[in-house]
Design an enzyme around this catalytic site. Structure first.
Site, short mmCIF file in Angstrom:
data_model
loop_
_atom_site.label_atom_id
_atom_site.label_comp_id
_atom_site.label_asym_id
_atom_site.label_seq_id
_atom_site.Cartn_x
_atom_site.Cartn_y
_atom_site.Cartn_z
N LYS A 35 21.04 28.68 35.77
CA LYS A 35 21.13 29.02 34.35
C LYS A 35 22.47 28.54 33.82
CE LYS A 35 23.83 31.98 33.60
NZ LYS A 35 25.26 31.86 33.13
N ASP A 171 21.72 38.77 33.75
CA ASP A 171 21.04 37.50 33.43
C ASP A 171 19.82 37.27 34.34
OD1 ASP A 171 23.77 35.45 34.78
OD2 ASP A 171 22.37 36.84 35.75
C1 LIG Z 1 28.59 35.61 32.40
C2 LIG Z 1 27.08 35.51 32.44
C3 LIG Z 1 26.57 34.81 31.19
O1 LIG Z 1 25.18 34.60 31.28
O2 LIG Z 1 26.57 34.78 33.56
P1 LIG Z 1 27.36 34.11 34.78
O3 LIG Z 1 28.39 33.21 34.23
O4 LIG Z 1 27.95 35.24 35.55
O5 LIG Z 1 26.31 33.36 35.54
C4 LIG Z 1 26.45 36.92 32.54
O6 LIG Z 1 26.84 37.72 31.44
C5 LIG Z 1 26.80 37.64 33.84
O7 LIG Z 1 25.63 38.30 34.21
P2 LIG Z 1 25.56 38.98 35.65
O8 LIG Z 1 26.32 38.15 36.65
O9 LIG Z 1 24.12 39.28 35.92
O10 LIG Z 1 26.39 40.28 35.40
P3 LIG Z 1 26.14 41.68 36.11
O11 LIG Z 1 25.92 41.44 37.57
O12 LIG Z 1 25.14 42.42 35.33
O13 LIG Z 1 27.57 42.33 35.88
C6 LIG Z 1 28.66 41.86 36.64
C7 LIG Z 1 29.92 42.22 35.86
O14 LIG Z 1 30.09 41.25 34.81
C8 LIG Z 1 30.62 41.90 33.64
N1 LIG Z 1 29.66 41.77 32.54
C9 LIG Z 1 28.40 41.30 32.77
C10 LIG Z 1 27.53 41.16 31.71
C11 LIG Z 1 27.95 41.54 30.41
N2 LIG Z 1 27.12 41.43 29.36
N3 LIG Z 1 29.20 42.02 30.22
C12 LIG Z 1 30.06 42.14 31.27
O15 LIG Z 1 31.20 42.57 31.07
C13 LIG Z 1 30.86 43.36 34.03
O16 LIG Z 1 32.17 43.47 34.57
C14 LIG Z 1 29.86 43.55 35.16
O17 LIG Z 1 30.21 44.59 36.05
#
Ligand SMILES: C[C@@](CO)(OP(=O)(O)O)[C@H](O)COP(=O)(O)OP(=O)(O)OC[C@H]1O[C@@H](n2ccc(N)nc2=O)[C@H](O)[C@@H]1O
Ligand SMILES: Nc1ncnc2c1ncn2[C@@H]1O[C@H](COP(=O)(O)OP(=O)(O)O)[C@@H](O)[C@H]1O
Length: 325
Positions: A35, A171
């Protein structure tokens, strides 16, 4: 080139369950795409969401996939997880708890939702860089959900599969179907952007489709750390990804890769989600060659992966499974 690493829980598949229903597949494999975020607007952190932030994002799946296979094991033998790949990041450390792997967590969540025992052998053929902002863990969880839905003959609607996914991570619901979608809430509320819709046509007209190059790194970034730094420094002016400034502050080479790709003619280049990986949309073979050359010349990335956008999961039921004796 690093050799492939194989990790295992040590309880391999001996043979498919003798009581396996003949009308359901003996094994299901799912290729699940990574993604990226074409936009990522980050709002306030919400206590009722465990500190997660409000998001408004356009998700886009790209054809860089992990493959998860699920095979039924004899009743009462529990789950097993075998993980293979050349770039396993922190998954390869001896302290990695396989029960906390996102694929295993998805197995346990599906078993509870379906009232089944998790006597399943999972294998992950890992190609998505770990801790890269490409939702590799979420892709593996989504692939596990899709595989079990088929293996157990549940055939649940996508909305129900997304409900299970939403209990595991922000996500993950998107990863269950891929393509393009708008994400709100903390990222778990999904509005699919259907093929042929006005929004999808606009994304394609704006160059958010076709060949992409992913700049990947040996380094990982902690998603919570990037969100925490975002809270402190905010978004960069004009950044469509509000986490980009924080990710580049923590990993400057990503910023060098974005600049090099744009200077080389990429239609779009940005940090993927919380990073550190960088995604560049290359509309012509000449631009693709120029971005490759710019990244190789600058040393701004550790590895370059070619892919296409958008992409969707592919489910492969296997009616029989051969078990190595
Ligand atoms: C940043 C994003 C953008 O799509 O993706 P990645 O770059 O990690 O792939 C997502 O928000 C990552 O989603 P995901 O990795 O599933 O997050 P989660 O496991 O739910 O949360 C991990 C941590 O990320 C932070 N978190 C996540 C989602 C959100 N909307 N706000 C947050 O602040 C929080 O600290 C949470 O404890
Ligand atoms: N199957 C998995 N694939 C990747 N990472 C996983 C998996 N299971 C658990 N993790 C953990 O989740 C963390 C985030 O991984 P990943 O989803 O690849 O990154 P990101 O959230 O940046 O897209 C990693 O530090 C890793 O230890």
């Amino acid at each position: 080139m690093s050799a492939a690493t194989t990790l295992s829980t040590g309880s391999p598949v001996t043979a498919p369950a003798p009581d396996h229903r003949p009308d359901t597949p003996a094994m299901v494999s799912v290729d699940c795409p990574a993604k990226t975020n074409l936009t990522l607007e980050v709002g306030a952190s919400r206590a009722e969401w465990g500190g997660r932030h409000e998001l408004d994002t356009i998700y886009c799946a790209i054809s860089l996939t992990d493959t998860v296979s699920a095979t039924v094991k004899p009743t009462g033998t529990g789950f097993s997880l075998d993980l293979a790949g050349k770039h396993l990041g922190d998954l390869a450390s001896s302290s990695a708890d396989m029960r906390r792997n996102h694929a295993a967590m998805a197995l346990f969540a599906m078993a509870e939702a379906a009232g089944r025992e998790p006597d399943i052998a999972l294998t992950i053929d890992k190609r998505i860089p770990v801790g890269a902002g490409l939702a590799g863990g979420s892709a593996d969880a989504a692939a596990t959900i899709l595989a079990l839905d088929k293996l157990w003959g549940l055939n649940w609607p996508i909305e129900r599969l997304r409900e299970v996914a939403a209990t595991l991570g922000a996500d993950m619901p998107f990863c269950v179907a891929g393509g393009y979608a708008r994400g709100t809430g903390y990222g778990e509320v999904i509005e699919p952007i259907d093929e042929g819709s006005e929004t999808e046509r606009a994304l394609r007209a704006d160059g958010y489709a076709g060949a992409v190059l992913v700049g990947a790194y040996r380094t990982q970034l902690s998603t919570p750390d990037v969100y925490r730094l975002f809270d402190a420094i905010g978004a960069g002016s004009g950044d469509r990804n509000h986490l980009q400034k924080a990710a580049i502050r923590l990993h400057p080479r990503s910023g060098q890769a974005v600049d090099a790709a744009l200077e080389a003619g990429a239609r779009h280049a940005f940090v993927s989600g919380s990073g550190p990986s960088v995604v560049a949309f290359t509309p012509t073979p000449a631009v693709r060659r120029q971005v490759l050359a710019a990244w190789e010349r600058s040393g701004a990335v550790d590895r370059i992966i070619a892919a296409e956008a958008p992409a969707r999961p592919h489910i492969h039921p296997h009616l029989s499974v051969t078990v190595a004796r």
